[in-house]
Design an enzyme around this catalytic site. Structure first.
Site, short mmCIF file in Angstrom:
data_model
loop_
_atom_site.label_atom_id
_atom_site.label_comp_id
_atom_site.label_asym_id
_atom_site.label_seq_id
_atom_site.Cartn_x
_atom_site.Cartn_y
_atom_site.Cartn_z
N LYS A 60 0.83 -1.22 0.00
CA LYS A 60 0.00 0.00 0.00
C LYS A 60 0.85 1.26 0.00
O LYS A 60 0.46 2.28 -0.57
CB LYS A 60 -0.98 0.02 1.17
CG LYS A 60 -0.38 0.42 2.51
CD LYS A 60 -0.30 -0.69 3.48
CE LYS A 60 0.57 -0.41 4.65
NZ LYS A 60 0.82 -1.53 5.49
N LYS A 69 -4.28 4.01 2.73
CA LYS A 69 -5.36 3.11 2.34
C LYS A 69 -6.62 3.88 1.91
O LYS A 69 -7.28 3.51 0.94
CB LYS A 69 -5.66 2.14 3.49
CG LYS A 69 -4.47 1.21 3.78
CD LYS A 69 -4.61 0.48 5.10
CE LYS A 69 -3.41 -0.41 5.38
NZ LYS A 69 -3.39 -0.94 6.75
#
Ligand code: HSE
Length: 431
Positions: free
Chosen positions: A106, A206
């Site tokens: 991520k 995220k």
């Protein structure tokens, strides 16, 4: 067709071992789904001699990334080494060598996602990254496929297990932040350097990825207003509890018409909101779609096998695409140009805790200030402060613009009756 799809793995740590395990253990199911064998053939490791408790028969170990990235026999590269710059170089090299890529990274996708997806598209390759957000919860595919027909207006995610664990313990045990953080570190739940987790940066990466996919608009990390949990106090949680709220570190991406707000902050949810029941290290993503209404996705946000399931599901997708000859479509050009809300346009409810003089005129001074900015109060609680002659006053507001609320906070500091602004949090989920 008796084709075997050959996979190269960059990294054999926790997630990498989980990937090997799942591919081996679920080989029958994988073969049934994709119609051919899928085998890990080569793995990039630091130490090929290290003993590992996973089946590695027929797998070549190498310490040279080029052995994997330039191997013409490999169809797909799985990147699970983590980090940003090296991982980016490896992925670009793999894509230029016409290899499809699956990554769990991520940090990388939040910063270089668009660029890498573009490179994938130019090379007619797939690049999938389901494991990068909320580990074992298939949220990216749910947004892109399951909810593709809807128009999403709000996403709220508990996207960081470490902070959810800390806030859960603080709430349930009445413990202080520092105490719980130390305990979480000694149990291995929190990193030795917990900055990215506790300051909200991990969650921000995220929610930037979720915002980009959910709103079809390129949201970057720098677009996310970030606040972590390191200054949350036990008293804040006690007062929240008295008012019927539970605190969560929450990533919010919300859209009104064509303008969006993306943020991460500790926020209060009514105790009966589904996000309030997400405890310990679990993650959850609440998604509101105009047609579907409320949905919520819950599960493990990290861990060996949960994260590996997401990686291997991406692998299945790539193999299906290979079999159908339709790779290279994972980069969807955003439908909208980025359009962020101003502070005048961001609207929320707030919880505010102040220490003020316990004398006549205090409430009148406070309410005059709130009235000046047309802010109405929803709940008020007052208790004697530890210091004689002072009171702890806790208030929640009705909906107010972020700009007006900031003006109130600034001017509260100048009121003679206010000794200290102790804390302030957004209140979500009770609209
Ligand atoms: N540090 C992350 C967390 C791991 O605590 O949730 C998963 O990204």
């Amino acid at each position: 067709m008796t084709q075997t799809i050959s996979v190269g793995l960059l990294g054999l740590g926790t997630v990498g071992s989980g990937v090997v395990h799942i591919i081996e253990e679920h080989q029958d199911k994988l073969k049934h789904q994709v119609g051919c064998d899928v085998k890990v053939k080569k793995v990039l490791v630091n130490n090929p001699e290290k003993k590992r408790d996973i089946p590695l028969d027929g797998v070549t170990m190498t310490t040279d990334a080029n052995d994997v990235l330039n191997d013409p026999e490999l169809d797909i590269i799985i990147e699970v080494i983590g980090g940003v710059e090296t991982a980016r170089d490896y992925i670009v090299q793999a894509l230029k060598n016409k290899k499809h890529v699956v990554t769990a990274n991520k940090d990388l996708m939040a910063v270089y996602g668009s660029e890498l997806l573009e490179t994938a598209s130019q090379n007619r390759c797939d690049l999938f990254y389901e494991a990068s957000v909320a580990g074992g919860i298939p949220i990216l595919r749910s947004l892109v496929e399951g909810l593709s027909s809807d128009r999403i207006t709000k996403m709220m995610g508990i996207l960081n297990g470490t902070t959810n664990y800390i806030l859960t313990k603080m709430t349930q045990e009445g413990a202080d932040y520092e105490e719980v953080l130390k305990e979480a570190q000694s149990l291995g739940y929190a990193e030795a350097d917990p900055t990215a987790d506790v300051e909200g940066i991990d969650a921000a990466r995220k929610i930037a990825i979720l915002g980009t996919l959910g709103f079809s608009m390129h949201i970057e990390l720098e677009d996310v207003a970030i606040e972590g949990i390191s200054s949350v106090s036990r008293e804040d949680l006690e007062y929240s509890k008295q008012l019927g709220y539970t605190m969560k570190l929450i990533g919010i991406a919300s859209r009104t018409v064509n303008k969006v707000e993306v943020s991460v902050q500790p926020a209060l949810f009514p105790d009966n909101h589904p996000l309030s029941a997400v405890n310990e290290e679990f993650n959850a993503v609440y998604v509101y779609g105009e047609a579907v209404g409320e949905t919520m996705f819950y599960g493990p946000g990290a861990g060996k096998l949960p994260t590996a399931t997401a990686v291997v599901s991406d692998l299945v997708e790539v193999v299906k695409n290979i079999r159908l000859g339709v790779n290279g479509n994972s980069a969807v050009i955003p439908q909208y140009k980025k359009n962020l809300k101003t502070d005048d346009e961001i609207e929320a409810k707030y919880f505010l805790r102040i220490k003020a003089e316990d004398q006549s005129g205090t409430f009148s001074a406070l309410t005059s200030l709130f009235a000046k900015y047309e802010v109405s109060l929803e709940k008020i609680l007052q208790e004697p402060s530890e210091e004689k002659g002072f009171a702890d006053i806790v208030m929640t507001t009705h909906t107010v613009s972020k700009r007006n609320y900031q003006m109130i906070l600034e001017q509260l500091q100048g009121l003679d009756v206010v000794s200290e602004i102790k804390s302030s949090y957004r209140v979500e989920g009770d609209e």
